[in-house]
Design a protein around this motif. Structure first.
Motif, PDB file in Angstrom:
ATOM      1  N   PRO A  44       0.789  -1.238   0.000  1.00  0.00           N
ATOM      2  CA  PRO A  44       0.000   0.000   0.000  1.00  0.00           C
ATOM      3  C   PRO A  44       0.816   1.280   0.000  1.00  0.00           C
ATOM      4  CG  PRO A  44      -0.859  -1.570   1.596  1.00  0.00           C
ATOM      5  CD  PRO A  44       0.451  -2.109   1.134  1.00  0.00           C
ATOM      6  N   LYS A  45       1.880   1.348   0.787  1.00  0.00           N
ATOM      7  CA  LYS A  45       2.720   2.535   0.918  1.00  0.00           C
ATOM      8  C   LYS A  45       1.868   3.764   1.225  1.00  0.00           C
ATOM      9  CE  LYS A  45       5.294   1.757  -2.892  1.00  0.00           C
ATOM     10  NZ  LYS A  45       6.445   1.856  -3.831  1.00  0.00           N
ATOM     11  N   THR A 206       8.696  -1.434  11.454  1.00  0.00           N
ATOM     12  CA  THR A 206       8.222  -2.683  10.864  1.00  0.00           C
ATOM     13  C   THR A 206       6.743  -2.547  10.562  1.00  0.00           C
ATOM     14  OG1 THR A 206       9.845  -3.999  12.089  1.00  0.00           O
ATOM     15  CG2 THR A 206       7.931  -5.167  11.203  1.00  0.00           C
ATOM     16  N   THR A 207       6.371  -2.895   9.346  1.00  0.00           N
ATOM     17  CA  THR A 207       4.977  -2.813   8.923  1.00  0.00           C
ATOM     18  C   THR A 207       4.516  -4.175   8.437  1.00  0.00           C
ATOM     19  OG1 THR A 207       5.191  -0.495   8.287  1.00  0.00           O
ATOM     20  CG2 THR A 207       3.341  -1.721   7.354  1.00  0.00           C
ATOM     21  N   GLU A 241      -6.608   1.378   7.534  1.00  0.00           N
ATOM     22  CA  GLU A 241      -7.356   0.682   6.484  1.00  0.00           C
ATOM     23  C   GLU A 241      -6.608   0.792   5.167  1.00  0.00           C
ATOM     24  OE1 GLU A 241     -11.407   1.954   6.028  1.00  0.00           O
ATOM     25  OE2 GLU A 241     -11.707   2.170   8.185  1.00  0.00           O
ATOM     26  N   MET A 242      -6.514  -0.338   4.451  1.00  0.00           N
ATOM     27  CA  MET A 242      -5.848  -0.331   3.156  1.00  0.00           C
ATOM     28  C   MET A 242      -6.751  -0.805   2.018  1.00  0.00           C
ATOM     29  SD  MET A 242      -2.983   1.070   3.552  1.00  0.00           S
ATOM     30  CE  MET A 242      -1.658   1.442   4.714  1.00  0.00           C
ATOM     31  N   GLY A 254      -2.813  -2.178   7.203  1.00  0.00           N
ATOM     32  CA  GLY A 254      -1.400  -1.930   7.453  1.00  0.00           C
ATOM     33  C   GLY A 254      -1.209  -1.646   8.924  1.00  0.00           C
ATOM     34  N   LEU A 255      -0.345  -2.401   9.568  1.00  0.00           N
ATOM     35  CA  LEU A 255      -0.077  -2.237  10.997  1.00  0.00           C
ATOM     36  C   LEU A 255       1.378  -1.835  11.165  1.00  0.00           C
ATOM     37  CD1 LEU A 255      -1.221  -2.507  13.883  1.00  0.00           C
ATOM     38  CD2 LEU A 255      -0.485  -4.879  13.865  1.00  0.00           C
ATOM     39  N   HIS A 256       1.598  -0.601  11.603  1.00  0.00           N
ATOM     40  CA  HIS A 256       2.950  -0.093  11.841  1.00  0.00           C
ATOM     41  C   HIS A 256       3.281  -0.305  13.313  1.00  0.00           C
ATOM     42  CE1 HIS A 256       2.831   1.592   7.893  1.00  0.00           C
ATOM     43  NE2 HIS A 256       1.943   2.512   8.186  1.00  0.00           N
ATOM     44  N   PHE A 257       4.292  -1.112  13.574  1.00  0.00           N
ATOM     45  CA  PHE A 257       4.706  -1.378  14.941  1.00  0.00           C
ATOM     46  C   PHE A 257       5.584  -0.254  15.480  1.00  0.00           C
ATOM     47  CE2 PHE A 257       3.595  -5.552  13.367  1.00  0.00           C
ATOM     48  CZ  PHE A 257       2.999  -6.164  14.450  1.00  0.00           C
ATOM     49  N   ALA A 258       5.691  -0.213  16.789  1.00  0.00           N
ATOM     50  CA  ALA A 258       6.620   0.727  17.421  1.00  0.00           C
ATOM     51  C   ALA A 258       8.027   0.450  16.898  1.00  0.00           C
ATOM     52  CB  ALA A 258       6.560   0.578  18.932  1.00  0.00           C
ATOM     53  N   PRO A 259       8.859   1.497  16.827  1.00  0.00           N
ATOM     54  CA  PRO A 259      10.218   1.299  16.318  1.00  0.00           C
ATOM     55  C   PRO A 259      10.949   0.179  17.044  1.00  0.00           C
ATOM     56  CG  PRO A 259       9.746   3.639  16.552  1.00  0.00           C
ATOM     57  CD  PRO A 259       8.597   2.908  17.182  1.00  0.00           C
TER      58      PRO A 259
END
Length: 583
Positions: A44-45, A206-207, A241-242, A254-259
């Protein structure tokens, strides 16, 4: 080995490169686009298309196709913070805060006031096929995916490049007047000595891109939902939402995790982590991709070297906060296309293209800095409710419990946090960052006025017709057809906007256009003119009298302004075009 000769070679078939192809085609410029991958993006970016980008797509006949697939504003016009998605614990599924964002809710009216079209949400994996289809329709046989640039050289009066068909290995020589590097900075820029300046990578993110049915738990209406874990800061994340459906019907996420460190999870090991984070231990999940990516804050030291130009991520890389990355790249291409057209079609000298860097690099600088500031400030928001990494483990739960405490002390805790949340408007309500940028020097004639003072949080946009700025939007009509003043700007010519008393300007523009062989459309707005000023909207923002004039470039930015009549408008416009076209 064959040889192809084209005015422009575009390297890169992402959002920026494909947009450049569409824009050049609409300017009548033959070109070739090559992309090393076999197809458009599979992930998705970027997913937010801001108001200025949607105006540009409207100008080029793309907006309707985008809006047909995009999430409507009411489905993404908020930002939300909450503890978890599901779960039945005392701190689970607790809404911490939500606010209107990106033109949604109470912001909608202010966004509608400044433009003819609103922002849209459409991830790149769904946007790029639309752009590719439009590019291929306009330039049949010129959009070559699975073809990579292997080498090139600037020969002074042209660029010579070799392009390899990845499937067959066949090599084609391309001779072009100009080369646009829209390849993310992987090859073209470094090859000509362009450097991306900035600090080392800020953080690793991390996604996980996955499919799952979250309809039972999902609250509709957000562009992004931040989860702030009361137990483990590493579980703090954000979910987006993607599509391709929206709201509770959304299939992909899309789930962006903590660094954290790169390589910590793969497509298999990330599944239990997603379940833990969402508090859904039995959730059926199909993981499409796990990516580790570095957040950068880089700007190219130059946008041009000889006959080589760069745009998009090749020129600037920034945190995803505020959604400026892809939008800035598309707007780069929009600025560059009409200038290349003016040069390759014989109307202007090569020096006009120097104004591309003069205009767009300061915008790139501002956007990178703004995104860094917004991303950094998000941590302040997290800390305000006690969910940050710097909060001791034993106190995180206590801080969040205090936030939800119904006592008078809880009221104070929430009031303090609310003031911090309110500052986040710079990250999700920055309308002026979307449409308010202007050029101080370049293909324009300054009128000596000072640059308007901008609201520090950029959440208010004040229209201006000052040279270098986007022409103000107002609704006008002609023969019953409702148009925006922004719609007057065509894809290949200039528009001279004046009032009913501006006939001398209009007549002069026709003569000067013939002299310079430049298409100019004239539009007299107001009673007795070519267009009716609907509800006086144009009179309120034009900043000229009915006898004054604005010359607007093909990209919708004002090139020249005369607040009133001129003694010799033909001589004035002759000098203006000579300056703008560098002739």
């Amino acid at each position: 080995m064959g040889t192809i000769e084209v005015p422009v070679l575009i390297v890169g078939g992402g959002g920026c490169g494909l947009s450049a192809s569409v824009f050049l085609a609409d300017q009548g410029v033959d070109h070739l686009l090559v992309e090393r991958h076999p197809d458009t993006s599979r992930i998705p970016k970027a997913h937010y298309l801001n108001q200025r980008t949607m105006e540009i797509f409207r100008q080029h006949g793309i907006a309707d196709d985008v809006l047909a697939e995009a999430a409507p504003l009411e489905m993404f016009g908020k930002v939300r913070w909450q503890t978890t998605l599901a779960g039945d614990g005392p701190m689970d599924r607790r809404l911490i805060h939500e606010m209107d964002a990106f033109g949604g809710g109470e912001l909608r009216e202010s966004y509608e006031e400044v433009g003819p079209v609103l922002p849209a949400k459409l991830p790149q994996m769904w946007l790029e096929p639309i752009l590719r289809r439009h590019a291929e329709e306009r330039s049949p046989g010129r959009i070559l995916f699975h073809h990579e640039l292997t080498t090139f050289s600037d020969e002074g009066d042209h660029v010579r490049a070799e392009v390899r068909n990845v499937e067959t290995g066949e090599v084609t020589t391309v001779k072009a007047q100009y080369l646009i590097g829209a390849d993310g900075g992987r090859f073209v820029g470094p090859e000509v000595g362009i450097t991306l300046d900035g600090p080392p990578g800020l953080v690793n993110t991390t996604t996980a891109y996955f499919s799952a049915d979250l309809s039972e738990w999902w609250e509709e209406g957000t562009l992004i939902t931040h989860f702030l874990s009361p137990e483990d800061p590493d579980l703090s994340s954000n979910l987006i939402e993607m599509g391709p459906s929206w709201g509770k019907a959304c299939e992909q996420w899309g789930l962006h995790f903590a660094p954290g460190p790169p390589g910590r999870w793969d497509a298999e090991t990330v599944i239990p982590r997603i379940r833990e984070l969402l508090r859904l231990p039995e959730l059926e999940i199909e993981v499409h991709k796990v990516t580790d990516w570095i957040v950068h804050a880089h700007l190219a030291d130059r946008y041009r070297v000889g006959r080589v130009l760069i745009a998009g991520d090749a020129a600037h890389r920034q945190p995803p906060a505020v959604g400026l990355g892809l939008n800035t790249g598309i707007q780069d291409a929009h600025n560059l296309a009409w200038k290349l057209a003016a040069v390759v079609n014989g109307g202007s000298p090569d020096s006009l293209i120097d104004t591309y860097e003069a205009e767009r690099r300061p915008v790139g600088r501002e956007n990178v800095d703004w995104a860094v500031s917004a991303a950094s400030h998000h941590q302040v928001v997290i800390d305000a409710i006690g969910a940050g990494h710097n909060i001791p483990a034993g106190r995180r739960g206590q801080r969040l419990e205090a936030y939800f405490d119904p006592s008078p002390n809880g009221d104070t805790v929430r009031a303090r946090a609310l003031e911090i949340f309110h500052t986040h408007r710079g990250g999700c309500q920055s309308l002026d960052m979307e449409v308010g940028f202007g050029y101080e020097e370049g293909a324009l004639v300054p009128d000596g006025t000072e640059r308007p003072v901008r609201v520090p949080m950029r959440n208010v946009h004040v229209p201006t017709s000052r040279p270098g700025h986007r022409v103000p939007h107002a609704w006008i009509s002609r023969d019953g057809e409702l148009l925006s003043t922004i719609d007057l700007t065509g894809t290949s010519g200039y528009v001279l906007i004046t009032g009913p008393e501006g006939t001398p300007w209009a007549e002069a523009a026709e003569r000067v256009a013939e002299k310079y062989s430049v298409p100019v459309v004239t539009a007299r707005i107001g009673e007795g003119g070519d267009y009716e000023d609907v509800d006086g909207g144009w009179a309120a923002v034009r900043q000229i009298t009915g006898a004054g004039a604005l010359l607007v470039r093909p990209d919708g930015h004002v090139a020249y302004r005369s607040t009133d009549a001129a003694e010799d408008p033909e001589q004035v416009l002759t000098e203006v075009f000579a300056a703008v076209l560098d002739r």
